[in-house]
Design a protein around this motif. Sequence first.
Motif, short mmCIF file in Angstrom:
data_model
loop_
_atom_site.label_atom_id
_atom_site.label_comp_id
_atom_site.label_asym_id
_atom_site.label_seq_id
_atom_site.Cartn_x
_atom_site.Cartn_y
_atom_site.Cartn_z
N PRO A 1 -43.89 7.17 -5.97
CA PRO A 1 -44.75 6.99 -7.14
C PRO A 1 -44.23 5.83 -7.97
O PRO A 1 -43.03 5.72 -8.20
CB PRO A 1 -44.59 8.31 -7.92
CG PRO A 1 -43.28 8.85 -7.51
CD PRO A 1 -42.96 8.31 -6.14
N TYR B 1 -44.79 3.45 -11.48
CA TYR B 1 -45.45 3.14 -12.75
C TYR B 1 -44.68 1.99 -13.38
O TYR B 1 -43.54 2.17 -13.80
CB TYR B 1 -45.46 4.38 -13.64
CG TYR B 1 -46.04 4.17 -15.01
CD1 TYR B 1 -47.29 3.54 -15.15
CD2 TYR B 1 -45.37 4.60 -16.14
CE1 TYR B 1 -47.82 3.35 -16.41
CE2 TYR B 1 -45.91 4.42 -17.39
CZ TYR B 1 -47.13 3.78 -17.52
OH TYR B 1 -47.66 3.60 -18.77
N GLU C 1 -43.31 -0.73 -11.90
CA GLU C 1 -42.07 -0.89 -11.13
C GLU C 1 -42.06 -2.22 -10.38
O GLU C 1 -41.52 -2.30 -9.28
CB GLU C 1 -41.90 0.27 -10.15
CG GLU C 1 -41.83 1.65 -10.75
CD GLU C 1 -40.48 1.96 -11.40
OE1 GLU C 1 -39.64 1.04 -11.54
OE2 GLU C 1 -40.28 3.13 -11.78
N ASP D 1 -49.45 4.30 -10.16
CA ASP D 1 -49.93 5.23 -11.18
C ASP D 1 -50.39 4.47 -12.43
O ASP D 1 -49.83 4.63 -13.50
CB ASP D 1 -48.79 6.20 -11.52
CG ASP D 1 -49.21 7.28 -12.50
OD1 ASP D 1 -50.42 7.44 -12.72
OD2 ASP D 1 -48.32 7.97 -13.03
N ALA E 1 -38.91 5.09 -7.46
CA ALA E 1 -38.91 3.69 -7.10
C ALA E 1 -37.66 2.96 -7.56
O ALA E 1 -37.41 1.83 -7.17
CB ALA E 1 -40.15 3.02 -7.69
N ASP E 2 -36.87 3.61 -8.40
CA ASP E 2 -35.81 2.85 -9.08
C ASP E 2 -34.45 2.93 -8.42
O ASP E 2 -33.44 2.57 -9.01
CB ASP E 2 -35.71 3.33 -10.53
CG ASP E 2 -35.44 4.83 -10.62
OD1 ASP E 2 -35.25 5.45 -9.56
OD2 ASP E 2 -35.42 5.35 -11.73
N GLN F 1 -32.74 5.50 -7.89
CA GLN F 1 -31.91 6.61 -8.36
C GLN F 1 -31.86 7.72 -7.32
O GLN F 1 -31.06 8.63 -7.40
CB GLN F 1 -32.43 7.14 -9.70
CG GLN F 1 -32.07 6.21 -10.85
CD GLN F 1 -32.35 6.84 -12.20
OE1 GLN F 1 -33.46 7.24 -12.48
NE2 GLN F 1 -31.33 6.93 -13.03
N THR G 1 -36.55 3.39 -17.92
CA THR G 1 -37.09 4.73 -17.70
C THR G 1 -38.46 4.88 -18.34
O THR G 1 -38.73 4.29 -19.38
CB THR G 1 -36.13 5.82 -18.22
OG1 THR G 1 -36.76 7.09 -18.05
CG2 THR G 1 -35.81 5.61 -19.69
N LYS G 2 -39.32 5.68 -17.69
CA LYS G 2 -40.69 5.85 -18.19
C LYS G 2 -40.79 7.12 -19.02
O LYS G 2 -41.85 7.51 -19.45
CB LYS G 2 -41.66 5.96 -17.01
CG LYS G 2 -41.53 4.87 -15.96
CD LYS G 2 -41.79 3.50 -16.55
CE LYS G 2 -41.63 2.37 -15.54
NZ LYS G 2 -40.30 2.21 -15.02
N TRP G 3 -39.65 7.79 -19.19
CA TRP G 3 -39.68 9.07 -19.88
C TRP G 3 -39.03 8.95 -21.25
O TRP G 3 -37.84 8.73 -21.35
CB TRP G 3 -38.96 10.15 -19.07
CG TRP G 3 -39.63 10.44 -17.78
CD1 TRP G 3 -39.44 9.78 -16.60
CD2 TRP G 3 -40.61 11.44 -17.53
NE1 TRP G 3 -40.24 10.34 -15.63
CE2 TRP G 3 -40.97 11.35 -16.18
CE3 TRP G 3 -41.22 12.42 -18.33
CZ2 TRP G 3 -41.91 12.19 -15.59
CZ3 TRP G 3 -42.15 13.26 -17.73
CH2 TRP G 3 -42.49 13.13 -16.39
N1 UDP Z 1 -43.51 7.49 -12.71
C1 UDP Z 1 -44.87 7.59 -12.43
N2 UDP Z 1 -45.75 7.85 -13.46
C2 UDP Z 1 -45.32 8.03 -14.76
C3 UDP Z 1 -43.92 7.97 -15.01
C4 UDP Z 1 -43.05 7.70 -13.96
O1 UDP Z 1 -45.29 7.44 -11.29
O2 UDP Z 1 -46.15 8.25 -15.64
C5 UDP Z 1 -42.55 7.21 -11.59
C6 UDP Z 1 -41.66 6.01 -11.82
O3 UDP Z 1 -42.28 4.81 -11.42
C7 UDP Z 1 -40.45 6.35 -10.96
C8 UDP Z 1 -40.39 7.86 -11.05
O4 UDP Z 1 -41.68 8.29 -11.50
O5 UDP Z 1 -40.65 5.98 -9.61
C9 UDP Z 1 -39.31 8.33 -12.01
O6 UDP Z 1 -39.45 7.69 -13.27
P1 UDP Z 1 -38.21 7.22 -14.12
O7 UDP Z 1 -37.19 6.57 -13.24
O8 UDP Z 1 -38.74 6.42 -15.25
O9 UDP Z 1 -37.65 8.61 -14.64
P2 UDP Z 1 -36.10 9.00 -14.89
O10 UDP Z 1 -35.36 8.66 -13.64
O11 UDP Z 1 -35.69 8.19 -16.05
O12 UDP Z 1 -36.16 10.48 -15.15
#
Ligand code: UDP
Length: 317
Positions: A10, A12, A14, A44, A96-97, A99, A207-209
């Motif tokens: 997924p 968003y 990226e 997304d 995608a990041d 992690q 981060t998207k959160w």
């Molecule tokens: N993502 C998505 N839609 C959203 C938010 C996040 O598809 O509305 C995807 C984002 O591209 C990534 C994954 O979800 O691949 C995890 O997001 P992120 O790394 O920002 O979250 P964290 O690792 O900080 O919890």
Amino acid sequence: MGKKISIIIPCYNEEEALSIVYGAVVTEMNQLADYDYELLLVNDGSSDNTLEKMKELANQNVHVKYYSFSRNFGKEAAIYAGLSNATGDYIVMMDADMQDPPALLPKMVAMLETGEYDCVATRRVTRTGEGVIRSFGARMFYKVIRKMTNINIADGARDYQMMTRQMVDSVLALTEYNRFSKGIFEWVGYRKTWLEFENVERAAGETKWSFWKLLLYSLEGIINFSNVPLNVSSYLGMGMTGVSFLAILFIIVRKLIFGDPVDGWASTVCIITFVGGIQLFCMGIMGQYLSKMYSEVKNRPHYIIQETNTVETKLNN
Ligand code: UDP
Ligand code: MG
């Protein structure tokens, strides 16, 4: 050709991270030469050049399928779209990041191949590089959700897991609109094993959160899988009824002994406001469940795909 592996990513906003994770995944897949693979990139509703990047990759590599949403539907919807369209025997989703280390893929495949498990899940054992409040909040959340539901989500569990076709079909049988994948993956059961890894920081982008988005998401998780809040409100109601019964007794006895003094105004107001507060609180809890039911009843699609390079696309559900 042997078995096929579906990798769902997924995305968003990226555009930077996408080529890095793509490179890493393809490297791993080339090592797994006995397996066919497909890479499902779900856009997304990104507002940057993520979709263009996806198209480039699809032109370079026939294994790449992309699905682009008409707006941002959230990560859960993106995962759902990926799972619905995946055709592999083993299906895995990853962020995608970077992690979720792609280097674990061969190990996951090997573990599924033993036939002892239906799912290889991953969890982070450290949270280095993450804010103090955020990791504290996350730990609390897992504690609370374990207490309040009968599903057991491990601390630090990622959505990064590889499942067999059979398990994915079961996951897809749960078509609820308010999705909380970590709960759903536990709910369906099956034999699961864990791979542990150290936390890795994001390769690119951010981060998207936000804190609030995470908080609301955790409330969603609890409300979707637990009736405890509803029970709390009935217990509170019962408790308050008991207390007011005692209070009435006290008032009657006091009147019989001391006559009818005019004071008592303060205690009356205290009781009224307190009871009023409890009632509103309980109504609020019911409202939460009601709003979830409302969105389920409307039965809207989980996502809308505006653009894709595949023919047989499950546009929704
Ligand atoms: N993502 C998505 N839609 C959203 C938010 C996040 O598809 O509305 C995807 C984002 O591209 C990534 C994954 O979800 O691949 C995890 O997001 P992120 O790394 O920002 O979250 P964290 O690792 O900080 O919890
Ligand atoms: Mg991340």
